[in-house]
Structure formats: structure tokens, C-alpha cells
Design an enzyme around this catalytic site. Structure first.
Site, mmCIF file in Angstrom:
data_model
loop_
_atom_site.group_PDB
_atom_site.id
_atom_site.type_symbol
_atom_site.label_atom_id
_atom_site.label_comp_id
_atom_site.label_asym_id
_atom_site.label_seq_id
_atom_site.Cartn_x
_atom_site.Cartn_y
_atom_site.Cartn_z
ATOM 1 N N ARG A 51 0.818 -1.218 0.000
ATOM 2 C CA ARG A 51 0.000 0.000 0.000
ATOM 3 C C ARG A 51 0.850 1.265 0.000
ATOM 4 O O ARG A 51 0.378 2.342 -0.358
ATOM 5 C CB ARG A 51 -0.994 -0.010 1.183
ATOM 6 C CG ARG A 51 -1.970 1.152 1.148
ATOM 7 C CD ARG A 51 -3.205 0.932 2.023
ATOM 8 N NE ARG A 51 -2.872 0.394 3.334
ATOM 9 C CZ ARG A 51 -2.346 1.110 4.328
ATOM 10 N NH1 ARG A 51 -2.090 2.392 4.173
ATOM 11 N NH2 ARG A 51 -2.057 0.538 5.493
ATOM 12 N N TYR A 105 -14.591 13.706 -18.461
ATOM 13 C CA TYR A 105 -14.902 12.281 -18.335
ATOM 14 C C TYR A 105 -16.081 12.146 -17.349
ATOM 15 O O TYR A 105 -16.115 12.821 -16.320
ATOM 16 C CB TYR A 105 -13.659 11.549 -17.808
ATOM 17 C CG TYR A 105 -13.917 10.106 -17.503
ATOM 18 C CD1 TYR A 105 -14.121 9.189 -18.526
ATOM 19 C CD2 TYR A 105 -13.965 9.654 -16.194
ATOM 20 C CE1 TYR A 105 -14.373 7.867 -18.244
ATOM 21 C CE2 TYR A 105 -14.216 8.325 -15.904
ATOM 22 C CZ TYR A 105 -14.428 7.431 -16.936
ATOM 23 O OH TYR A 105 -14.672 6.128 -16.656
ATOM 24 N N ASP A 177 -5.932 15.763 -17.075
ATOM 25 C CA ASP A 177 -6.140 14.353 -17.369
ATOM 26 C C ASP A 177 -5.718 14.155 -18.822
ATOM 27 O O ASP A 177 -6.390 14.614 -19.744
ATOM 28 C CB ASP A 177 -7.623 14.029 -17.157
ATOM 29 C CG ASP A 177 -7.991 12.597 -17.525
ATOM 30 O OD1 ASP A 177 -7.224 11.943 -18.266
ATOM 31 O OD2 ASP A 177 -9.059 12.135 -17.081
ATOM 32 N N LYS A 202 -6.404 2.676 -20.235
ATOM 33 C CA LYS A 202 -6.649 2.965 -21.648
ATOM 34 C C LYS A 202 -5.343 2.763 -22.447
ATOM 35 O O LYS A 202 -4.853 1.665 -22.523
ATOM 36 C CB LYS A 202 -7.207 4.377 -21.773
ATOM 37 C CG LYS A 202 -8.318 4.699 -20.751
ATOM 38 C CD LYS A 202 -9.589 3.898 -20.924
ATOM 39 C CE LYS A 202 -10.542 4.039 -19.755
ATOM 40 N NZ LYS A 202 -10.880 5.379 -19.343
HETATM 41 C C1 LIG Z 1 -11.498 5.958 -18.279
HETATM 42 C C2 LIG Z 1 -11.155 7.366 -17.959
HETATM 43 C C3 LIG Z 1 -10.997 7.789 -16.636
HETATM 44 C C4 LIG Z 1 -11.232 6.865 -15.466
HETATM 45 O O1 LIG Z 1 -10.311 5.849 -15.431
HETATM 46 P P1 LIG Z 1 -10.568 4.401 -14.756
HETATM 47 O O2 LIG Z 1 -9.318 3.695 -15.040
HETATM 48 O O3 LIG Z 1 -11.789 3.827 -15.425
HETATM 49 O O4 LIG Z 1 -10.827 4.651 -13.314
HETATM 50 C C5 LIG Z 1 -10.628 9.090 -16.412
HETATM 51 N N1 LIG Z 1 -10.449 9.966 -17.421
HETATM 52 C C6 LIG Z 1 -10.589 9.601 -18.699
HETATM 53 C C7 LIG Z 1 -10.375 10.614 -19.774
HETATM 54 C C8 LIG Z 1 -10.949 8.300 -19.019
HETATM 55 O O5 LIG Z 1 -11.117 7.947 -20.294
#
Ligand SMILES: *Cc1c(COP(=O)(O)O)cnc(C)c1O
Length: 385
Positions: A51, A105, A177, A202
Site C-alpha cells: 500500500r 470524463y 487528465d 486505456k
Molecule cells: C477511463 C477514464 C478515466 C477513469 O479511469 P478508470 O481507469 O476507469 O478509473 C478518467 N479519465 C478519462 C479521460 C478516461 O477515459
């Protein structure tokens, strides 16, 4: 001998590898243990425990990510949302106000809408393409400005240079992000962003078999965020570290192919009589094209288009496709297709979706690494009905 800075493909393969190699292994072994012998640590953070994100599994993948983003340090988390919520919590600790881009998102948007009020934080949404409108939303307690490299699902490109300038002028922390861009297409820290976030679920992992997140920033920020991650507990487990490290090694190859495939599909669809509108930053018709061309090395693998007709016409088109999987999410080697109003943005109200520019007939495609001629042939047969 001093080496010139290494390119991203070299970094993706080699950066962060343990030195010396562990038992000579070419890959970082999976340190699956949760208990490690006490060897005289005198600080809590030096006690080895999963952790605390301090196993060899964490260290090598974090160093690889920092190298790819061009930041001093990075942390990995159990999901993208763990990265986002932990970083926002660390920046806003004590309470304050956040400016966030209005096309977020879905999970980030509902975090602001539903959770901020419970923890005493406030926010306002801004149009990320209109810097003149931001000052009016500033408050005495505004702490940070939050954007996405490319907004979802309209692929809006924020005026990132203006965001960073605005943050510096007003003493705000700039957070981004960068999931949709990946470090292959954009390094936000290089234009001055303080904290770079990813859903590594992703593109970074890229194989649709892992949930993971990344926080990349200066040592100073990572030192502040790491204790929050330790307490909130959204740490990455060792096996996931291994999968993410393996996935990243092919990141550049995958994303370059996805950029090329997506551009070809966007160009093919633009002007097609069965399509109302194509949203892709690589098209000159896209509002964010000039900024994307200036800042990004590639325009990304996401293409959004509006099918002529209603939501049912868009759903029927998706049903007729043979290659792309009808699924939300993005960034994997296989093409995916979805209607954002039915998946990623389902938790928003109809009005909230309309305000973010989403329509019923909108189809979002995460373009994979297949042969583009096969993808285009499939799209054409599905459009022909
Ligand atoms: C999928 C996504 C998230 C969230 O990510 P997780 O791995 O599903 O928690 C945040 N921002 C964007 C742009 C995303 O495509």
C-alpha cells in the site's frame, strides 16, 4: 560519455528497469508479497508494504512513466479515478474551489457534482477554449484549474498554453487528465502543467485487461500526494504493475498506428452523406485543430461522428458493424464503438449532456491497431445498411 536525450520508444522499452537486473531478469519480476522482513527502517514510508507503493514492482513502472512524461516522479494507482480523486484531494485538502473544464470524463464530472459538496469542496465549470471567460469564475479560494488533454466525447482541445499561463498568473495548481493523448502525443508537463493524470486502463496499458491510473509530477508534488494515496488506499497491486510495465513497452508503436488509423477514418467519414459531422482534432474543420497541431505530436485514436438521423439510426449502425466491439472504454488494440449517451456519460442528466455538446446520434470510436482498410470497409458496409 553523455548520451543525448533518449527518444520515447527507447524510454518505453528501457526506462525504469531495475539496475542491477533482479536475478538477471530482462523484465521486473512480480513482487507479489505483502509482508517483508524488517531491516531497520526508521521512517514509516521506508517500511516495505504494497500500500506504500514501494515494492520493486512499483518503482520500475513509476520510473518508466516519469521518464515518458518528462516529470521528476510518478505514482501508479489502482484505477484512473483513484489517480484523479487522490490528486484532487491532495491539492484541495483543507477545502477550496476548483475550476474544471465543462467537457469532462463522466466519472470525473459526477465526482465533482456528487462528492465535492460532501467533503466541503466547490467547483465551477469553464469553457476550456475561451480563456477570456475564466477570470469571471475565479474566487478568492480558487486553488486549481483542471482540464483534459482532449475532451470527451467531442474531442474538444483546451487552450492548454492559456490554462498554464492563467494558473501561473493567479497562483493556481494546473492539473490535466491526459488519458486521451497519452505521453506519445503530448507531454503536458513540458508546457507547464503541474500535475498530469492518466487512466492507464486505456492507452498506457493498451490491452483491455487492466484497471490502472497514473499521477506524474515534480518530486515535491509526488511527496505531497503519496501519503494521501497511502491513506486512501487506491494503490496498484504488484501484478498490475507488471502488466502495466509490459503494456507500456509497446505504447509508441500502438499509438502511432492508432493515430494513423483514426486520421484515415476521420478523413474518410468527413463529407460522407450518411454523416452529419465528424469530430477529430486532426481535421482542419475541428475547432481545436490549430492548438492540436501546435502542441500534439499526433491527434489520437479517438474519432467521434454524428450519424444522420436519430439515436436509433446510430444504434442500428453500431449493430451492423462487424469488427469493432460495441463497448465503452478506449485505448486498447481492438477498435471499440459506443454511443456516449448510453455508456460513458449515462450518469449525467439530459441537460448536462446537452451542455457538454453530446447528441443522441453521436458515435464514439476508439480506433485500434487493425488494418485500416478493413475498418473502413466495415464502416462503409454498416453505413450502407
Ligand atoms: C477511463 C477514464 C478515466 C477513469 O479511469 P478508470 O481507469 O476507469 O478509473 C478518467 N479519465 C478519462 C479521460 C478516461 O477515459
Amino acid at each position: 560519455m553523455t548520451m543525448s536525450p533518449l527518444g520515447p520508444s527507447t524510454l518505453a522499452v528501457h526506462a525504469g528497469a531495475p539496475s542491477p537486473r533482479i536475478e538477471g531478469s530482462a523484465v521486473t519480476p512480480i513482487f507479489q508479497g505483502s509482508v517483508f522482513e524488517h531491516t531497520g527502517a526508521t521512517e514509516y514510508s521506508a517500511i516495505r508494504y504494497p500500500r506504500l507503493s514501494n515494492l520493486p514492482s512499483h518503482r520500475s513502472v513509476c520510473a518508466k512513466l516519469a521518464a515518458l512524461e518528462g516529470t521528476e516522479a510518478a505514482l501508479v494507482t489502482a484505477s484512473g479515478m483513484a489517480a484523479i480523486t487522490t490528486a484532487v484531494f491532495a491539492v484541495m485538502a483543507g477545502g477550496g474551489h476548483l475550476l474544471a473544464q465543462n467537457t469532462l470524463y463522466g466519472g470525473t464530472f459526477t465526482f465533482l457534482r456528487d462528492v465535492f459538496k460532501d467533503i466541503g469542496f466547490t467547483y465551477d465549470l469553464i469553457d476550456p477554449t475561451d480563456p477570456s471567460s475564466w477570470e469571471g469564475k475565479l474566487r478568492d479560494d480558487t486553488l486549481a484549474i483542471y482540464t483534459e488533454a482532449v475532451g470527451n466525447p467531442n474531442l474538444v482541445v483546451a487552450d492548454h498554453t492559456a490554462v498554464v499561463d492563467f494558473a501561473q498568473e493567479h497562483g493556481l495548481v494546473s492539473m490535466i487528465d491526459s488519458t486521451f493523448a497519452s505521453p506519445v502525443n503530448f507531454n503536458p508537463a513540458a508546457v507547464g502543467y503541474d500535475i498530469v493524470l492518466h487512466s492507464a486502463t486505456k492507452y498506457l496499458n493498451g490491452h483491455s485487461d487492466l484497471a490502472a491510473g497514473v499521477i506524474a509530477a515534480s518530486e515535491e508534488w509526488i511527496d505531497k500526494i503519496q501519503p494521501r494515496l497511502t491513506h486512501l488506499g487506491g494503490t496498484m497491486d504488484p501484478h498490475s504493475c507488471f502488466l502495466l510495465e509490459r503494456g507500456i513497452k509497446t505504447l509508441v508503436l500502438r499509438v502511432e498506428r492508432q493515430n494513423a488509423n483514426a486520421l484515415a477514418i476521420a478523413e474518410h467519414l468527413e463529407g460522407n452523406p450518411a454523416i452529419d459531422r465528424v469530430h477529430y482534432p486532426g481535421l482542419e474543420s475541428h475547432k481545436g485543430h490549430t492548438i492540436a497541431k501546435e502542441l500534439f505530436r499526433g491527434f489520437g485514436g479517438m474519432v467521434t461522428f454524428e450519424i444522420k438521423g436519430d439515436g436509433a439510426a446510430a444504434a442500428a449502425f453500431i449493430d451492423r458493424l462487424r469488427l469493432p466491439i460495441h463497448a465503452p472504454s478506449l485505448g486498447g488494440v481492438e477498435s471499440l464503438v459506443t454511443r456516449p449517451v448510453t455508456t460513458s456519460h449515462l450518469a449525467m442528466t439530459t441537460d448536462e449532456r446537452a451542455a457538454a455538446g453530446m447528441t443522441e446520434n453521436m458515435v464514439r470510436m476508439s480506433v485500434g491497431i487493425e488494418d485500416v482498410a478493413d475498418l473502413i470497409a466495415d464502416i462503409d458496409q454498416a453505413l450502407a445498411g
